[in-house]
Design an enzyme around this catalytic site. Structure first.
Site, PDB file in Angstrom:
ATOM      1  N   ASN A  70      97.954 -11.610 116.309  1.00  0.00           N
ATOM      2  CA  ASN A  70      97.428 -12.879 116.341  1.00  0.00           C
ATOM      3  C   ASN A  70      98.814 -13.867 116.621  1.00  0.00           C
ATOM      4  OD1 ASN A  70      96.616 -15.368 116.000  1.00  0.00           O
ATOM      5  ND2 ASN A  70      95.795 -15.051 113.901  1.00  0.00           N
ATOM      6  N   LYS A 106     101.507 -12.982 114.327  1.00  0.00           N
ATOM      7  CA  LYS A 106     101.342 -12.290 113.228  1.00  0.00           C
ATOM      8  C   LYS A 106     100.858 -10.859 113.472  1.00  0.00           C
ATOM      9  CE  LYS A 106      99.738 -16.310 111.081  1.00  0.00           C
ATOM     10  NZ  LYS A 106      98.391 -17.055 110.718  1.00  0.00           N
ATOM     11  N   ARG A 150      93.581 -11.189 118.428  1.00  0.00           N
ATOM     12  CA  ARG A 150      92.907 -12.577 118.386  1.00  0.00           C
ATOM     13  C   ARG A 150      92.998 -13.282 119.615  1.00  0.00           C
ATOM     14  NH1 ARG A 150      93.519 -17.524 114.520  1.00  0.00           N
ATOM     15  NH2 ARG A 150      91.270 -18.230 114.584  1.00  0.00           N
ATOM     16  N   HIS A 184      85.988 -19.590 113.841  1.00  0.00           N
ATOM     17  CA  HIS A 184      85.866 -18.740 112.616  1.00  0.00           C
ATOM     18  C   HIS A 184      84.992 -17.574 112.902  1.00  0.00           C
ATOM     19  CE1 HIS A 184      87.351 -22.377 110.289  1.00  0.00           C
ATOM     20  NE2 HIS A 184      88.394 -21.762 110.596  1.00  0.00           N
ATOM     21  N   GLY A 241      89.066 -23.401 104.471  1.00  0.00           N
ATOM     22  CA  GLY A 241      90.391 -23.216 104.405  1.00  0.00           C
ATOM     23  C   GLY A 241      90.937 -24.597 104.850  1.00  0.00           C
ATOM     24  N   ASN A 242      92.295 -24.289 105.597  1.00  0.00           N
ATOM     25  CA  ASN A 242      92.579 -25.790 106.190  1.00  0.00           C
ATOM     26  C   ASN A 242      91.788 -26.180 107.372  1.00  0.00           C
ATOM     27  OD1 ASN A 242      94.909 -26.131 104.713  1.00  0.00           O
ATOM     28  ND2 ASN A 242      95.854 -24.453 105.995  1.00  0.00           N
ATOM     29  N   GLY A 243      91.357 -25.324 108.112  1.00  0.00           N
ATOM     30  CA  GLY A 243      90.103 -25.603 109.019  1.00  0.00           C
ATOM     31  C   GLY A 243      88.873 -25.155 108.241  1.00  0.00           C
ATOM     32  N   ARG A 265      91.544 -32.947 109.588  1.00  0.00           N
ATOM     33  CA  ARG A 265      90.744 -33.147 110.455  1.00  0.00           C
ATOM     34  C   ARG A 265      89.373 -33.861 109.737  1.00  0.00           C
ATOM     35  NH1 ARG A 265      90.118 -27.283 112.974  1.00  0.00           N
ATOM     36  NH2 ARG A 265      92.134 -26.580 111.890  1.00  0.00           N
ATOM     37  N   MET A 291      93.760 -28.434  98.990  1.00  0.00           N
ATOM     38  CA  MET A 291      93.058 -28.895  98.201  1.00  0.00           C
ATOM     39  C   MET A 291      93.474 -28.369  96.628  1.00  0.00           C
ATOM     40  SD  MET A 291      89.833 -29.642  97.461  1.00  0.00           S
ATOM     41  CE  MET A 291      88.772 -29.700  98.688  1.00  0.00           C
ATOM     42  N   VAL A 309      90.055 -22.183 100.408  1.00  0.00           N
ATOM     43  CA  VAL A 309      89.467 -22.922  99.346  1.00  0.00           C
ATOM     44  C   VAL A 309      88.347 -22.279  98.778  1.00  0.00           C
ATOM     45  CG1 VAL A 309      88.112 -25.176  98.888  1.00  0.00           C
ATOM     46  CG2 VAL A 309      90.108 -25.315 100.667  1.00  0.00           C
ATOM     47  N   ASN A 331      89.125 -19.670  96.374  1.00  0.00           N
ATOM     48  CA  ASN A 331      90.015 -19.593  95.143  1.00  0.00           C
ATOM     49  C   ASN A 331      89.559 -20.857  94.293  1.00  0.00           C
ATOM     50  OD1 ASN A 331      92.227 -17.456  95.752  1.00  0.00           O
ATOM     51  ND2 ASN A 331      92.497 -18.893  97.457  1.00  0.00           N
ATOM     52  N   GLU A 364      89.898 -11.043 108.748  1.00  0.00           N
ATOM     53  CA  GLU A 364      89.827 -11.058 110.206  1.00  0.00           C
ATOM     54  C   GLU A 364      90.403 -10.076 110.817  1.00  0.00           C
ATOM     55  OE1 GLU A 364      89.474 -15.586 111.361  1.00  0.00           O
ATOM     56  OE2 GLU A 364      90.404 -15.476 109.451  1.00  0.00           O
TER      57      GLU A 364
HETATM   58  P1  ADP Z   1      93.883 -21.655 107.262  1.00  0.00           P
HETATM   59  O1  ADP Z   1      92.776 -22.300 107.572  1.00  0.00           O
HETATM   60  O2  ADP Z   1      94.851 -22.204 107.685  1.00  0.00           O
HETATM   61  O3  ADP Z   1      93.623 -20.068 107.606  1.00  0.00           O
HETATM   62  P2  ADP Z   1      93.459 -20.666 104.497  1.00  0.00           P
HETATM   63  O4  ADP Z   1      92.205 -20.074 104.569  1.00  0.00           O
HETATM   64  O5  ADP Z   1      94.630 -19.854 104.107  1.00  0.00           O
HETATM   65  O6  ADP Z   1      93.928 -21.837 105.720  1.00  0.00           O
HETATM   66  O7  ADP Z   1      93.174 -21.853 103.567  1.00  0.00           O
HETATM   67  C1  ADP Z   1      94.312 -22.760 103.123  1.00  0.00           C
HETATM   68  C2  ADP Z   1      93.862 -23.498 101.989  1.00  0.00           C
HETATM   69  O8  ADP Z   1      93.264 -22.996 100.858  1.00  0.00           O
HETATM   70  C3  ADP Z   1      94.922 -24.426 101.442  1.00  0.00           C
HETATM   71  O9  ADP Z   1      95.272 -25.835 102.256  1.00  0.00           O
HETATM   72  C4  ADP Z   1      94.686 -24.987 100.172  1.00  0.00           C
HETATM   73  O10 ADP Z   1      94.027 -26.216  99.973  1.00  0.00           O
HETATM   74  C5  ADP Z   1      93.427 -23.790  99.968  1.00  0.00           C
HETATM   75  N1  ADP Z   1      93.678 -23.239  98.431  1.00  0.00           N
HETATM   76  C6  ADP Z   1      94.370 -21.917  98.408  1.00  0.00           C
HETATM   77  N2  ADP Z   1      94.549 -21.523  96.993  1.00  0.00           N
HETATM   78  C7  ADP Z   1      93.815 -22.470  96.424  1.00  0.00           C
HETATM   79  C8  ADP Z   1      93.398 -22.660  95.233  1.00  0.00           C
HETATM   80  N3  ADP Z   1      93.599 -21.831  94.029  1.00  0.00           N
HETATM   81  N4  ADP Z   1      92.704 -23.803  94.871  1.00  0.00           N
HETATM   82  C9  ADP Z   1      92.132 -24.724  95.444  1.00  0.00           C
HETATM   83  N5  ADP Z   1      92.690 -24.595  96.892  1.00  0.00           N
HETATM   84  C10 ADP Z   1      93.256 -23.432  97.378  1.00  0.00           C
END
Ligand code: ADP
Length: 411
Positions: free
Chosen positions: A7, A14, A91, A180, A210-212, A241, A284, A332, A335, A385
């Site tokens: 990636n 990565k 990817r 995604h 996630g972030n996105g 965003r 988050m 998010v 978790n 992925e």
């Molecule tokens: P990306 O879109 O960069 O691949 P990820 O899927 O790794 O991102 O998600 C990252 C986000 O997940 C972080 O910004 C954080 O807000 C959230 N996150 C990770 N662990 C937790 C948690 N335990 N509780 C709430 N949010 C979490």
């Protein structure tokens, strides 16, 4: 069959090395700060100590060279020779309308990916650098490309077109592509397997947050609609965003604030979302912690995020005239207990009954978090992925082998 998954970002690479006999990960790692001072390589061979090196790595070709050196290193490596790598899967973010499936790389494929640079200027050029870097280092190894957009190519015209002059679609291919896709595809299959039902029998909504963040309506196993559009800016509110907004805000803000196109684009992509409303963070975890300590702006950011997510779920349930399963994935989604609770408890009219104890369990496995009586099954499915890229690559290699009469014999 040993497969390397890559990636490539503009200054990063990565990687994950799979043995497809049992889909085990032999090693993974990342090269960061390519082309900058003091590039860093973090290499994690399975069952061996992690290695971290700081070296000058000026380009992706050198990055791939270093990765291969580590994978075959007498002490830190997991392979005797680079000849053991039978294919490399990449990817690629944007496959436009040209790529509906993963495919093997040849000159035509490279040309098509280049043509798509306009649509994904930040993502496709680095992916191409990754392909070229592998070509230079492993000239005899076949490469495949797996696209974030491919899964969404099943969307019908009425969901992928924007109601703007058709000439813009014809001339510039302005339409909804969605992103995604690899993740939505993977988690929907995992969720159906977990439920013990054929994917083709289900109406599913997958939330990759996630972030996105994006939400997809998957009708009988196929993407029917998805919240990201021409670019990954549309749809849900995200870390930095904005997601959906009135398009008139763009010219209005440019005029009132005297902003350039680049500035307004940067505002919407990098300085909006949770970050803008909370004034605190795009993460988050930090938002929910601050909210629990009484921070009002963090609570507003959280509430807006949840409201918009619920609206999408409701819209997609209506679009498919029903929903059987709701799936949460990514940082998010996997978790954040409070996010899942807040979303599900606000849309009970759909027939969703969250089991609070199940929702609070911590696990890295796919799991059901709704009650056994819930009309809509709610699941948490960790996304993977890289594994899907490895599987697609393996599949393509096996099909190529069939065509050429080659039979794969595992040593
Ligand atoms: P990306 O879109 O960069 O691949 P990820 O899927 O790794 O991102 O998600 C990252 C986000 O997940 C972080 O910004 C954080 O807000 C959230 N996150 C990770 N662990 C937790 C948690 N335990 N509780 C709430 N949010 C979490």
């Amino acid at each position: 069959m040993i497969i390397l998954v890559m990636n490539a970002g503009s200054s990063s690479l990565k990687y994950q090395l799979y043995d497809m006999l049992d889909e085990s990960v032999l090693a993974k790692g990342r090269v960061e700060r390519i082309g900058l001072d003091a590039s860093i390589i973090t290499h994690e061979p399975t069952n061996k100590p992690e290695v971290r090196q700081v070296k000058e790595i000026l380009d992706h070709t050198t990055g791939v060279k270093r990765v291969i050196e580590l994978l075959t290193h007498p002490e830190h490596g997991v392979l005797k020779s680079m000849n053991e790598i039978k294919a490399v899967g990449h990817r690629v973010v944007h496959g436009g309308e040209s790529f509906k499936h993963s495919t093997i790389v040849d000159d035509n494929v490279k040309l098509e990916i280049r043509k798509l640079f306009d649509l994904a200027p930040l993502h496709n050029p680095p992916a191409m650098m990754g392909i070229t870097a592998v070509e230079t280092n492993l000239p005899d190894v076949p490469q495949t490309v797996v696209f974030d957009t491919a899964f969404h190519q099943t969307m019908p015209q009425e969901t992928f077109l924007y109601p703007i002059p058709m000439v813009l679609y014809r001339r510039h291919k302005i339409r909804r592509y969605g992103f995604h896709g690899t993740s939505h595809d993977y988690v929907s299959r995992q969720a159906a397997a977990k439920l013990g039902k054929p994917l083709e029998s289900l109406k599913m909504i997958t939330c990759h947050i996630g972030n996105g963040a994006s939400c997809t309506a998957i009708l009988h196993g196929k993407s029917y609609d998805t919240s990201m559009g021409l670019t990954p800016l549309e749809g849900l509110m995200m870390g930095t965003r904005s997601g959906d907004l009135d398009p008139a805000i763009v010219p209005f803000t440019m005029d009132k604030e005297d902003l350039t196109l680049n500035e307004v684009s940067s505002m919407l992509n990098k300085h909006s979302g949770l970050q803008a409303i909370s004034g605190l963070s795009s993460d988050m975890r930090e938002i929910t912690e601050a909210m629990q300590e009484g921070n009002k702006q963090a609570k507003l950011a959280f509430d807006m995020y949840m409201y918009r997510l619920r609206k999408y779920i409701g819209a997609y349930a209506a679009a498919m005239n029903g929903v059987d399963a709701l799936v949460f994935t990514a940082g998010v989604g996997e978790n954040s207990v409070i996010t899942r609770q807040s979303v599900c408890e606000g849309i009970t009219f759909l027939g969703i009954e969250l089991d609070r104890a199940r929702n609070e369990e911590r696990s890295n496995e796919s799991r059901l978090i709704s009650t056994d009586e819930s009309r809509v099954a709610v699941l948490v499915v960790p996304t993977n992925e890289e594994l899907l890229i490895a599987r697609d690559t393996y599949q393509i290699m096996m099909e190529q082998g069939k065509d050429s009469g080659i039979v794969e014999i595992e040593a």
